[in-house]
Design a protein around this motif. Structure first.
Motif, PDB file in Angstrom:
ATOM      1  N   GLY A  62       0.516  -1.381   0.247  1.00 48.04           N
ATOM      2  CA  GLY A  62       0.060   0.000  -0.029  1.00 48.04           C
ATOM      3  C   GLY A  62       0.993   0.653  -0.280  1.00 48.04           C
ATOM      4  O   GLY A  62       2.129   1.311  -0.021  1.00 48.04           O
ATOM      5  N   GLY A  63       0.814   2.527  -0.018  1.00 42.61           N
ATOM      6  CA  GLY A  63       0.694   3.736  -0.583  1.00 42.61           C
ATOM      7  C   GLY A  63       1.288   4.238  -1.611  1.00 42.61           C
ATOM      8  O   GLY A  63       1.392   3.485  -2.701  1.00 42.61           O
ATOM      9  N   GLY A  64       1.469   5.578  -1.273  1.00 42.14           N
ATOM     10  CA  GLY A  64       2.328   5.890  -3.024  1.00 42.14           C
ATOM     11  C   GLY A  64       0.731   5.666  -3.765  1.00 42.14           C
ATOM     12  O   GLY A  64      -0.391   6.269  -3.425  1.00 42.14           O
ATOM     13  N   THR A  65       0.795   4.996  -5.561  1.00 49.91           N
ATOM     14  CA  THR A  65       0.599   4.713  -6.688  1.00 49.91           C
ATOM     15  C   THR A  65      -0.999   3.795  -6.480  1.00 49.91           C
ATOM     16  O   THR A  65      -1.675   4.176  -7.524  1.00 49.91           O
ATOM     17  N   GLY A  66      -1.024   2.569  -5.892  1.00 50.39           N
ATOM     18  CA  GLY A  66      -1.463   2.135  -5.835  1.00 50.39           C
ATOM     19  C   GLY A  66      -1.598   0.894  -4.714  1.00 50.39           C
ATOM     20  O   GLY A  66      -1.061   0.964  -4.348  1.00 50.39           O
ATOM     21  N   VAL A  67      -2.574  -0.055  -5.197  1.00 49.10           N
ATOM     22  CA  VAL A  67      -2.448  -0.656  -4.266  1.00 49.10           C
ATOM     23  C   VAL A  67      -2.424  -2.280  -5.197  1.00 49.10           C
ATOM     24  O   VAL A  67      -3.233  -2.773  -5.942  1.00 49.10           O
ATOM     25  N   TYR A  68      -1.673  -3.118  -4.385  1.00 53.48           N
ATOM     26  CA  TYR A  68      -1.886  -4.483  -5.600  1.00 53.48           C
ATOM     27  C   TYR A  68      -1.486  -5.977  -4.635  1.00 53.48           C
ATOM     28  O   TYR A  68      -0.749  -5.730  -3.498  1.00 53.48           O
ATOM     29  N   ALA A  69      -2.459  -7.025  -4.230  1.00 51.28           N
ATOM     30  CA  ALA A  69      -2.974  -7.569  -3.932  1.00 51.28           C
ATOM     31  C   ALA A  69      -1.821  -8.874  -4.233  1.00 51.28           C
ATOM     32  O   ALA A  69      -1.338  -9.397  -5.518  1.00 51.28           O
ATOM     33  N   ALA A  70      -0.746  -9.860  -3.546  1.00 51.91           N
ATOM     34  CA  ALA A  70       0.007 -10.772  -4.679  1.00 51.91           C
ATOM     35  C   ALA A  70      -0.518 -12.336  -3.609  1.00 51.91           C
ATOM     36  O   ALA A  70      -1.055 -11.988  -2.473  1.00 51.91           O
ATOM     37  N   THR A  71      -1.176 -12.907  -4.992  1.00 52.56           N
ATOM     38  CA  THR A  71      -1.490 -13.779  -5.095  1.00 52.56           C
ATOM     39  C   THR A  71      -0.699 -14.970  -5.383  1.00 52.56           C
ATOM     40  O   THR A  71       0.569 -14.567  -5.363  1.00 52.56           O
ATOM     41  N   GLY A  72      -0.756 -16.343  -5.264  1.00 50.09           N
ATOM     42  CA  GLY A  72      -0.403 -17.341  -6.007  1.00 50.09           C
ATOM     43  C   GLY A  72       0.289 -17.553  -7.359  1.00 50.09           C
ATOM     44  O   GLY A  72       1.539 -17.775  -7.203  1.00 50.09           O
ATOM     45  N   ASP A  73      -0.038 -17.116  -7.593  1.00 45.41           N
ATOM     46  CA  ASP A  73       0.912 -16.577  -9.291  1.00 45.41           C
ATOM     47  C   ASP A  73       1.711 -15.674  -9.103  1.00 45.41           C
ATOM     48  O   ASP A  73       2.225 -16.360 -10.063  1.00 45.41           O
ATOM     49  N   SER A  74       0.653 -14.075  -8.785  1.00 45.33           N
ATOM     50  CA  SER A  74       2.083 -13.092  -9.419  1.00 45.33           C
ATOM     51  C   SER A  74       1.398 -12.238  -9.381  1.00 45.33           C
ATOM     52  O   SER A  74       0.228 -12.138  -7.957  1.00 45.33           O
ATOM     53  N   PRO A  75       1.538 -11.229  -8.635  1.00 38.79           N
ATOM     54  CA  PRO A  75       0.667  -9.865  -8.907  1.00 38.79           C
ATOM     55  C   PRO A  75       0.029  -9.501  -9.579  1.00 38.79           C
ATOM     56  O   PRO A  75      -0.469 -10.341 -10.411  1.00 38.79           O
ATOM     57  N   VAL A  76      -1.933  -9.113  -8.868  1.00 37.45           N
ATOM     58  CA  VAL A  76      -3.114  -9.074  -9.095  1.00 37.45           C
ATOM     59  C   VAL A  76      -2.939  -7.713 -10.359  1.00 37.45           C
ATOM     60  O   VAL A  76      -2.841  -6.211  -9.408  1.00 37.45           O
ATOM     61  N   PRO A  77      -3.403  -7.493 -11.442  1.00 39.62           N
ATOM     62  CA  PRO A  77      -3.190  -6.034 -12.366  1.00 39.62           C
ATOM     63  C   PRO A  77      -4.174  -5.222 -11.712  1.00 39.62           C
ATOM     64  O   PRO A  77      -5.511  -5.879 -11.141  1.00 39.62           O
ATOM     65  N   ASP A  78      -4.173  -4.512 -11.994  1.00 40.97           N
ATOM     66  CA  ASP A  78      -5.600  -3.905 -11.678  1.00 40.97           C
ATOM     67  C   ASP A  78      -6.708  -3.248 -13.168  1.00 40.97           C
ATOM     68  O   ASP A  78      -6.062  -4.333 -14.106  1.00 40.97           O
ATOM     69  N   ARG A  79      -8.036  -2.777 -12.905  1.00 37.62           N
ATOM     70  CA  ARG A  79      -8.826  -3.144 -14.380  1.00 37.62           C
ATOM     71  C   ARG A  79      -8.633  -2.623 -15.752  1.00 37.62           C
ATOM     72  O   ARG A  79      -8.811  -2.935 -16.469  1.00 37.62           O
ATOM     73  N   VAL A  80      -7.331  -1.972 -15.246  1.00 42.76           N
ATOM     74  CA  VAL A  80      -6.363  -1.344 -17.063  1.00 42.76           C
ATOM     75  C   VAL A  80      -5.493  -2.438 -17.468  1.00 42.76           C
ATOM     76  O   VAL A  80      -5.035  -1.966 -18.976  1.00 42.76           O
ATOM     77  N   ARG A  81      -4.639  -2.956 -16.923  1.00 42.72           N
ATOM     78  CA  ARG A  81      -3.634  -3.512 -17.365  1.00 42.72           C
ATOM     79  C   ARG A  81      -3.859  -4.857 -18.079  1.00 42.72           C
ATOM     80  O   ARG A  81      -4.410  -6.068 -16.743  1.00 42.72           O
ATOM     81  N   VAL A  82      -4.399  -5.600 -19.294  1.00 44.10           N
ATOM     82  CA  VAL A  82      -4.774  -6.635 -19.837  1.00 44.10           C
ATOM     83  C   VAL A  82      -3.292  -7.455 -19.886  1.00 44.10           C
ATOM     84  O   VAL A  82      -1.961  -7.507 -19.986  1.00 44.10           O
ATOM     85  N   ARG A  83      -3.467  -8.488 -18.794  1.00 47.07           N
ATOM     86  CA  ARG A  83      -2.467  -9.627 -19.232  1.00 47.07           C
ATOM     87  C   ARG A  83      -3.222 -10.561 -20.405  1.00 47.07           C
ATOM     88  O   ARG A  83      -3.637 -11.296 -20.597  1.00 47.07           O
ATOM     89  N   LYS A  84      -1.752 -11.304 -20.853  1.00 47.13           N
ATOM     90  CA  LYS A  84      -1.581 -12.154 -21.875  1.00 47.13           C
ATOM     91  C   LYS A  84      -1.548 -13.666 -21.527  1.00 47.13           C
ATOM     92  O   LYS A  84      -1.286 -15.113 -22.343  1.00 47.13           O
ATOM     93  N   ASP A  85      -0.785 -14.098 -20.124  1.00 50.89           N
ATOM     94  CA  ASP A  85      -0.346 -15.365 -19.636  1.00 50.89           C
ATOM     95  C   ASP A  85      -1.283 -16.043 -19.345  1.00 50.89           C
ATOM     96  O   ASP A  85      -2.493 -15.786 -19.160  1.00 50.89           O
ATOM     97  N   THR A  86      -1.249 -16.946 -19.555  1.00 50.74           N
ATOM     98  CA  THR A  86      -2.638 -18.562 -19.688  1.00 50.74           C
ATOM     99  C   THR A  86      -2.452 -19.242 -18.972  1.00 50.74           C
ATOM    100  O   THR A  86      -3.269 -19.902 -17.900  1.00 50.74           O
ATOM    101  N   GLU A  87      -1.325 -19.934 -17.911  1.00 50.11           N
ATOM    102  CA  GLU A  87      -1.104 -20.405 -16.748  1.00 50.11           C
ATOM    103  C   GLU A  87      -1.945 -20.091 -15.656  1.00 50.11           C
ATOM    104  O   GLU A  87      -2.854 -21.304 -15.108  1.00 50.11           O
ATOM    105  N   PRO A  88      -2.412 -19.068 -15.107  1.00 49.95           N
ATOM    106  CA  PRO A  88      -3.433 -19.141 -14.290  1.00 49.95           C
ATOM    107  C   PRO A  88      -5.345 -19.362 -14.259  1.00 49.95           C
ATOM    108  O   PRO A  88      -5.821 -20.084 -14.493  1.00 49.95           O
ATOM    109  N   LEU A  89      -5.059 -19.005 -16.230  1.00 50.28           N
ATOM    110  CA  LEU A  89      -5.975 -19.985 -16.844  1.00 50.28           C
ATOM    111  C   LEU A  89      -6.321 -20.968 -16.614  1.00 50.28           C
ATOM    112  O   LEU A  89      -7.469 -21.374 -16.596  1.00 50.28           O
ATOM    113  N   LEU A  90      -4.783 -21.964 -17.425  1.00 52.34           N
ATOM    114  CA  LEU A  90      -4.913 -22.978 -17.866  1.00 52.34           C
ATOM    115  C   LEU A  90      -5.656 -23.602 -16.210  1.00 52.34           C
ATOM    116  O   LEU A  90      -6.403 -24.656 -16.385  1.00 52.34           O
TER     117      LEU A  90
END
Length: 158
Positions: free
Chosen positions: A12-40
């Protein structure tokens, strides 16, 4: 500043909040992800997904709260390509009773990745088959493009 809430590390603090999950940092509403592993891992029964475009964010977090959400929900929403003929095979299964059904409001950041003139097919029974009723989720298929559109809340590996 690092907070630990219910086993989830939150920066927390500064410019934003990112939660760390078992996959990787959870993106915000505007950063489109392209990785397949979490979906598969989460949507394995749908089949082989490729060329995904997806978002993962807390729909209840405006980013203006001074303290991070202590019970965050993560909406995972996006579109992915299936192998040729896979959507027709899934939709054609009489066990699920697919019918025409449009996805809920598509996030603006994903609209450009949707197929042109899709005829979305959906099935509540198929949704339950994928989610095992452990989490909320909807899966829509366009047979002409072999695309799947998914909109889920807190998807888990089931």
């Amino acid at each position: 500043m690092l907070f630990v809430l219910s086993g989830v590390a939150v920066l927390g603090g500064g410019t934003g909040v990112y939660a760390a999950t078992g996959d990787s940092p959870v993106p915000d509403r505007v950063r489109v992800r392209k990785d397949t592993e979490p979906l598969l891992r989460r949507f394995r029964p749908v089949g082989q997904l490729s060329d995904p475009r997806w978002l993962g964010f807390n729909p209840n977090d405006s980013g203006r709260e001074p303290i991070p959400d202590q019970d965050p929900q993560i909406r995972v929403v996006g579109i992915a390509q299936l192998p040729a003929g896979a959507a027709t095979s899934i939709v054609g299964s009489p066990a699920y009773g697919f019918a025409l059904g449009s996805p809920p409001k598509v996030p603006e950041m994903l609209e450009q990745f949707l197929p042109e003139h899709p005829e979305w097919m959906s099935s509540p029974r198929y949704d339950r088959y994928i989610t095992k009723s452990v989490y909320q989720g909807q899966f829509h298929f366009d047979q002409s493009s072999d695309c799947v559109y998914f909109d889920t809340l807190n998807p888990e590996v089931v």
